[in-house]
Design an enzyme around this catalytic site. Structure first.
Site, PDB file in Angstrom:
ATOM      1  N   LYS A   1      14.168 -22.024  25.755  1.00  0.00           N
ATOM      2  CA  LYS A   1      15.110 -22.539  24.756  1.00  0.00           C
ATOM      3  C   LYS A   1      16.104 -23.517  25.411  1.00  0.00           C
ATOM      4  O   LYS A   1      16.028 -23.789  26.602  1.00  0.00           O
ATOM      5  CB  LYS A   1      15.819 -21.374  24.064  1.00  0.00           C
ATOM      6  CG  LYS A   1      14.855 -20.335  23.448  1.00  0.00           C
ATOM      7  CD  LYS A   1      14.023 -20.902  22.313  1.00  0.00           C
ATOM      8  CE  LYS A   1      12.878 -20.003  21.885  1.00  0.00           C
ATOM      9  NZ  LYS A   1      13.217 -18.800  21.182  1.00  0.00           N
TER      10      LYS A   1
HETATM   11  C1  LIG Z   1      12.784 -17.525  20.514  1.00  0.00           C
HETATM   12  C2  LIG Z   1      12.963 -17.223  19.060  1.00  0.00           C
HETATM   13  C3  LIG Z   1      13.435 -15.991  18.588  1.00  0.00           C
HETATM   14  C4  LIG Z   1      13.629 -14.796  19.473  1.00  0.00           C
HETATM   15  O1  LIG Z   1      14.415 -14.996  20.557  1.00  0.00           O
HETATM   16  P1  LIG Z   1      14.273 -13.999  21.838  1.00  0.00           P
HETATM   17  O2  LIG Z   1      15.447 -14.380  22.664  1.00  0.00           O
HETATM   18  O3  LIG Z   1      12.971 -14.303  22.470  1.00  0.00           O
HETATM   19  O4  LIG Z   1      14.356 -12.610  21.331  1.00  0.00           O
HETATM   20  C5  LIG Z   1      13.658 -15.860  17.240  1.00  0.00           C
HETATM   21  N1  LIG Z   1      13.416 -16.863  16.371  1.00  0.00           N
HETATM   22  C6  LIG Z   1      12.926 -18.049  16.784  1.00  0.00           C
HETATM   23  C7  LIG Z   1      12.692 -19.116  15.777  1.00  0.00           C
HETATM   24  C8  LIG Z   1      12.668 -18.254  18.135  1.00  0.00           C
HETATM   25  O5  LIG Z   1      12.148 -19.417  18.538  1.00  0.00           O
END
Ligand SMILES: *Cc1c(COP(=O)(O)O)cnc(C)c1O
Length: 397
Positions: A196
């Site tokens: 991210k």
């Molecule tokens: C990455 C992601 C999540 C979950 O995040 P984590 O930190 O991996 O639990 C939820 N929604 C979307 C759209 C994501 O891309």
């Protein structure tokens, strides 16, 4: 002359594969983490509050609550909104499963809505088509990093008394006009996973202007206890009240040290992602068989992903063949996402059938996410474009 594809035994475009996403860690990040490790606090110390303050500033809101993952952020938000059994939450089908799973964690039911064919974002029309007397909230997902049309969604949601949860796990650093992602919905959730925009290893954040919502999320991340140990220490008391059922969703000080150091680089990274996207846009204009998604005007796109749509009428092969050929060329393509309700768990539990959200299903059969991360060089982008051109020469129709 058509160069032999790597999948057919030819030389690959890249000897070292390019991943679809990757974190950037510099010496300042390492120093910040080392300092935290040598301090008195490994978890819930001063760096949590400092990271939350810095994050709230970036998001343009009063409150930011750090938690252990984006999924925990979604779960805590569902809880803080008071959602539970009998409640329905509208969720776009084109998202990671966690967006919908969070509703299930609190006993509510996700109701899947289709998305706009150009942007793959939730629209008012799609949400309205799924609204029922039991609807209690909507989740808007900023797919690929493009903020949803929160003006239209807010007008509609306000009419029906519905809070909007923005799943902005792709969109940190984005904005609508001058309003940053994080300040566009009742509550906004972020992921701090390594692929991210900024990372803490694992981690998440909730932003909101609502002090009570923030307090509820804070309790929820700490077992439903109304104070943390530093507050008790400051007050010279051992006593605390567990007032509701919560979890241990805390984000450690060590992780927050990394997060604050990373956050300082967000603007530059979002700009770099934008430049990579522009280079892809220009290169793709030459290819009849692959098209980028639409981007609305007047916004800053977070560019977490760069998805392309394959145009079947210009290809002699399907998505799986193009995917395999690009991987063989050393290009780490991926597919985001299979519509959530088509996962076996959802099909088994809810009996969802193909056809529920036709736009998302069609997109799933055409999408490929190209590599996208700020440390990519222009030469890396050109390798991806060269691999696309090579595959197109072999498979184009
Ligand atoms: C990455 C992601 C999540 C979950 O995040 P984590 O930190 O991996 O639990 C939820 N929604 C979307 C759209 C994501 O891309």
């Amino acid at each position: 002359m058509t160069a032999r594809l790597a999948i057919d035994g030819g030389p690959p475009v890249r000897a070292t594969p390019l991943p679809y996403g990757r974190q950037s860690i510099d010496d300042a990040d390492v120093a910040a983490v080392a300092e935290a490790l040598r301090s008195d606090w490994l978890t819930t110390g001063p760096r949590v509050a400092a990271f939350e303050r810095a994050f709230a500033e970036v998001a343009g809101v009063a409150h930011a609550v750090a938690v252990s993952s984006g999924t925990a952020a979604l779960h805590a938000t569902m809880h803080a909104l008071g959602l539970g059994p009998g409640d329905e939450v509208i969720v776009p089908a084109m998202t990671f499963a966690a967006s919908a799973n969070a509703a299930l964690y609190v006993g509510a039911s996700p109701v899947f809505a289709d998305v706009d064919p150009g942007t793959l974002l939730l629209t008012v029309e799609a949400a309205e088509a799924r609204r029922s007397p039991r609807t209690r909230a909507i989740v808007a997902v900023d797919y690929a990093g493009q903020p949803c049309d929160y003006d239209a969604l807010t007008t509609w949601a306000t009419t029906h008394g519905l809070p909007i949860v923005a799943d902005a796990c792709h969109a940190l650093g984005g904005a609508l006009g001058s309003r940053p992602v994080g300040a566009l919905a009742t509550a906004t959730t972020f992921s701090l996973h390594p692929v991210k925009s900024v990372t803490t290893g694992e981690g998440g954040m909730i932003t909101t202007a609502d002090a009570e919502l923030a307090a509820a999320a804070r309790r929820f991340r700490n077992h439903g206890i109304d104070t943390d140990h530093r507050q008790r220490e400051a007050r010279g008391t051992w006593a605390y009240d567990m007032v509701e059922l919560g979890f241990n969703y805390r984000l450690p000080d060590v992780a927050c040290a990394l997060g604050e150091s990373q956050l300082a680089k967000l603007d530059g990274w979002v700009a770099r992602r934008g430049a990579i996207a522009a280079r892809y846009d220009a290169g793709l204009a030459e290819l009849p068989w692959a098209a980028p998604l639409e981007v609305r005007v007047g916004l800053r796109h977070g560019r977490h992903l760069y998805p392309i749509r394959l145009r079947a009428e210009h290809l002699r092969v399907g998505q799986a063949e193009v995917f395999a050929a690009l991987r063989a060329e050393g290009i780490g393509v991926n597919v985001h996402y299979r519509p959530v309700y088509l996962h076996p768990y959802y099909q088994r539990r809810f009996g969802h059938q193909a056809g529920l959200c036709p736009v998302a299903e069609q997109a799933y059969g055409e999408l490929l996410s190209l590599p996208m991360f700020p440390a990519m060089s222009d030469a890396d982008v050109d390798d991806v474009l060269a691999a696309l051109a090579k595959v197109g020469r072999a498979y184009g129709a």
